[in-house]
Design a protein around this motif. Structure first.
Motif, PDB file in Angstrom:
ATOM      1  N   LYS A 166       5.064  -3.435  91.114  1.00  0.00           N
ATOM      2  CA  LYS A 166       5.417  -2.037  91.342  1.00  0.00           C
ATOM      3  C   LYS A 166       5.789  -1.813  92.807  1.00  0.00           C
ATOM      4  N   PHE A 167       6.416  -0.675  93.067  1.00  0.00           N
ATOM      5  CA  PHE A 167       6.980  -0.398  94.382  1.00  0.00           C
ATOM      6  C   PHE A 167       6.446   0.913  94.968  1.00  0.00           C
ATOM      7  N   GLY A 168       6.701   1.090  96.254  1.00  0.00           N
ATOM      8  CA  GLY A 168       6.390   2.350  96.912  1.00  0.00           C
ATOM      9  C   GLY A 168       5.242   2.326  97.889  1.00  0.00           C
ATOM     10  N   LEU A 169       4.361   1.318  97.818  1.00  0.00           N
ATOM     11  CA  LEU A 169       3.183   1.291  98.689  1.00  0.00           C
ATOM     12  C   LEU A 169       3.565   1.159 100.161  1.00  0.00           C
ATOM     13  N   THR A 170       4.478   0.246 100.462  1.00  0.00           N
ATOM     14  CA  THR A 170       4.849   0.043 101.861  1.00  0.00           C
ATOM     15  C   THR A 170       5.620   1.235 102.402  1.00  0.00           C
ATOM     16  N   GLY A 171       6.476   1.820 101.583  1.00  0.00           N
ATOM     17  CA  GLY A 171       7.172   3.025 102.000  1.00  0.00           C
ATOM     18  C   GLY A 171       6.197   4.137 102.355  1.00  0.00           C
ATOM     19  N   ALA A 172       5.146   4.277 101.537  1.00  0.00           N
ATOM     20  CA  ALA A 172       4.118   5.277 101.820  1.00  0.00           C
ATOM     21  C   ALA A 172       3.394   4.951 103.119  1.00  0.00           C
ATOM     22  N   ALA A 173       3.118   3.664 103.348  1.00  0.00           N
ATOM     23  CA  ALA A 173       2.416   3.252 104.565  1.00  0.00           C
ATOM     24  C   ALA A 173       3.248   3.551 105.807  1.00  0.00           C
ATOM     25  N   TYR A 174       4.542   3.295 105.742  1.00  0.00           N
ATOM     26  CA  TYR A 174       5.407   3.591 106.888  1.00  0.00           C
ATOM     27  C   TYR A 174       5.425   5.090 107.183  1.00  0.00           C
ATOM     28  N   HIS A 175       5.461   5.900 106.139  1.00  0.00           N
ATOM     29  CA  HIS A 175       5.435   7.348 106.351  1.00  0.00           C
ATOM     30  C   HIS A 175       4.113   7.770 106.966  1.00  0.00           C
ATOM     31  N   GLN A 249       0.652   3.652  91.505  1.00  0.00           N
ATOM     32  CA  GLN A 249      -0.025   4.942  91.356  1.00  0.00           C
ATOM     33  C   GLN A 249      -0.401   5.540  92.704  1.00  0.00           C
ATOM     34  N   GLU A 250      -0.856   4.700  93.626  1.00  0.00           N
ATOM     35  CA  GLU A 250      -1.244   5.207  94.953  1.00  0.00           C
ATOM     36  C   GLU A 250      -0.031   5.768  95.707  1.00  0.00           C
ATOM     37  N   ALA A 251       1.132   5.167  95.499  1.00  0.00           N
ATOM     38  CA  ALA A 251       2.351   5.677  96.129  1.00  0.00           C
ATOM     39  C   ALA A 251       2.724   7.037  95.540  1.00  0.00           C
ATOM     40  N   ILE A 252       2.554   7.175  94.237  1.00  0.00           N
ATOM     41  CA  ILE A 252       2.833   8.464  93.591  1.00  0.00           C
ATOM     42  C   ILE A 252       1.900   9.538  94.133  1.00  0.00           C
ATOM     43  N   GLU A 253       0.609   9.230  94.219  1.00  0.00           N
ATOM     44  CA  GLU A 253      -0.362  10.200  94.720  1.00  0.00           C
ATOM     45  C   GLU A 253      -0.068  10.581  96.164  1.00  0.00           C
ATOM     46  N   TYR A 254       0.307   9.589  96.984  1.00  0.00           N
ATOM     47  CA  TYR A 254       0.619   9.875  98.381  1.00  0.00           C
ATOM     48  C   TYR A 254       1.866  10.743  98.473  1.00  0.00           C
ATOM     49  N   ALA A 255       2.884  10.407  97.708  1.00  0.00           N
ATOM     50  CA  ALA A 255       4.136  11.160  97.751  1.00  0.00           C
ATOM     51  C   ALA A 255       3.921  12.608  97.341  1.00  0.00           C
ATOM     52  N   GLU A 256       3.204  12.823  96.261  1.00  0.00           N
ATOM     53  CA  GLU A 256       2.958  14.185  95.787  1.00  0.00           C
ATOM     54  C   GLU A 256       2.157  14.990  96.807  1.00  0.00           C
ATOM     55  N   TYR A 257       1.212  14.353  97.467  1.00  0.00           N
ATOM     56  CA  TYR A 257       0.370  15.037  98.450  1.00  0.00           C
ATOM     57  C   TYR A 257       1.177  15.453  99.678  1.00  0.00           C
TER      58      TYR A 257
END
Length: 346
Positions: A166-175, A249-257
């Motif tokens: 799955k994807f999005g974790l590193t993008g969330a970390a950079y943000h 899932q963690e990326a989704i939660e971070y993005a929504e928050y």
């Protein structure tokens, strides 16, 4: 004599720079693979070679330890080798650093690289040490093809497109680390930061894929999922329609928050070392079963089509996906609109 109107690297971008340099370099006679592949296959030896580099000013995230940076450099090369169906054998490292840099920093960096070597089974053979204004480490890796080399070239119309995770974790970390985002929980924060500090390479998965004849092409996703898919489209002169994008899932939660579109993080975050590959339909079950046997739940995300380009199917509509992702020397260094440039100091 250089012209005063000579183009600068920032005017060209990484892909155009590479194109111009390849025009100057004679076609090699000892390789069998595409010169713009993740790693190069040497004829008659079943050996692959790859190289990558890290610099403190572009790769060392806030809060990142030097050992993490050493680990990441090892993973970057292992991922390239693994996506070609090979196992790493050993490396040479070129390290350039300022004379005022503390020896402890260099030792910690090497400790991280040694950790990666033990995890993925490669040796560190030696290298070169030099003085430079900034910390810059380059790694050259030699690998051995286990059964067959999987090139980026080979996908054709009707093939299925799969990913190993799955994807999005590193993008969330950079943000979070570069733009001051807020994590909704300690679990989410720890998960996304760990993904950026200590990425993992899909070595066992790459070896399995090399054993299945129906796997037609492969690339790692370090430049971002969208950019990696575009590169497969370019080299194969095909198009891809995505029907789904697996997002952690963690990326989704971070993005929504943080009021971010999760799909942005998944498509354009980059620095995620999953394998993106294409498969003949007749081999799908074998691929899924073999990968599941080692705990990898690969997912079908789309289909190869004849029309050039990258598209996303949303209900009954097919929409083009903008080409964005990591590119050195780009006028805009942002992977996506939510991420800033990584400018870190010691």
């Amino acid at each position: 004599m250089r012209s005063v109107n000579s183009l600068r690297l920032k005017d060209l971008g990484e892909r155009e720079i590479i194109r111009k340099l390849l025009e100057l370099i004679p076609e090699p006679k000892l390789t069998r693979s595409n010169r713009i592949d993740d790693a190069v296959l040497l004829k008659d030896f079943d050996l692959v070679v790859s190289c990558d580099a890290v610099c403190d000013i572009t790769d060392k995230l806030p809060g990142m330890k030097w050992a993490d940076l050493g680990w990441k450099l090892g993973v970057m090369c292992v991922s390239d080798v693994a996506s070609k169906g090979a196992c790493p054998l050993g490396t040479l490292i070129s390290l350039n650093a300022p004379s005022e840099l503390e020896m402890e920093v260099v030792e910690e960096f090497y400790e991280g690289l040694v950790e990666a070597s033990r995890e993925y089974g490669f040796e560190i053979w030696g290298g070169d040490l030099g003085e430079a204004p900034r910390f810059l480490a380059s790694l050259f890796m030699l690998g051995k093809v286990k059964r067959r080399f999987i090139s980026r070239r080979g996908a054709r119309e009707g093939d299925l497109v799969l990913v190993t995770g799955k994807f999005g974790l590193t993008g969330a970390a950079y943000h979070l680390l570069l733009r001051g985002g807020q994590a909704p929980s300690e679990h989410v924060r720890n998960t996304i930061v760990q993904a950026a500090y200590r990425p993992r390479a899909r070595l066992r998965e790459g070896v399995i894929l090399s054993e299945i004849d129906g796997v037609s092409s492969s690339i790692d996703s370090s430049d971002g999922l969208a950019e990696s898919l575009y590169q497969l489209c370019d080299v194969n002169q095909i198009g891809i329609v995505l029907e789904r994008v697996p997002i952690a899932q963690e990326a989704i939660e971070y993005a929504e928050y943080n009021g971010i579109e999760p799909l942005e993080l998944a498509l354009y975050g980059g620095e995620e070392y999953e394998i993106v590959f294409t498969v003949r339909r007749s081999s799908l079950d074998e691929v899924l079963d073999r990968l599941l046997s080692i705990g990898c739940r690969a997912e079908v995300i789309g289909t190869v089509i004849k029309e050039r380009g990258l598209f996303l199917k949303v209900e009954d509509q097919v929409q083009p996906i903008e080409r964005r992702g990591w590119e050195h020397y780009s006028r805009s260094r942002n992977r996506n609109k939510y991420l800033g440039a990584n400018l870190c100091t010691w």
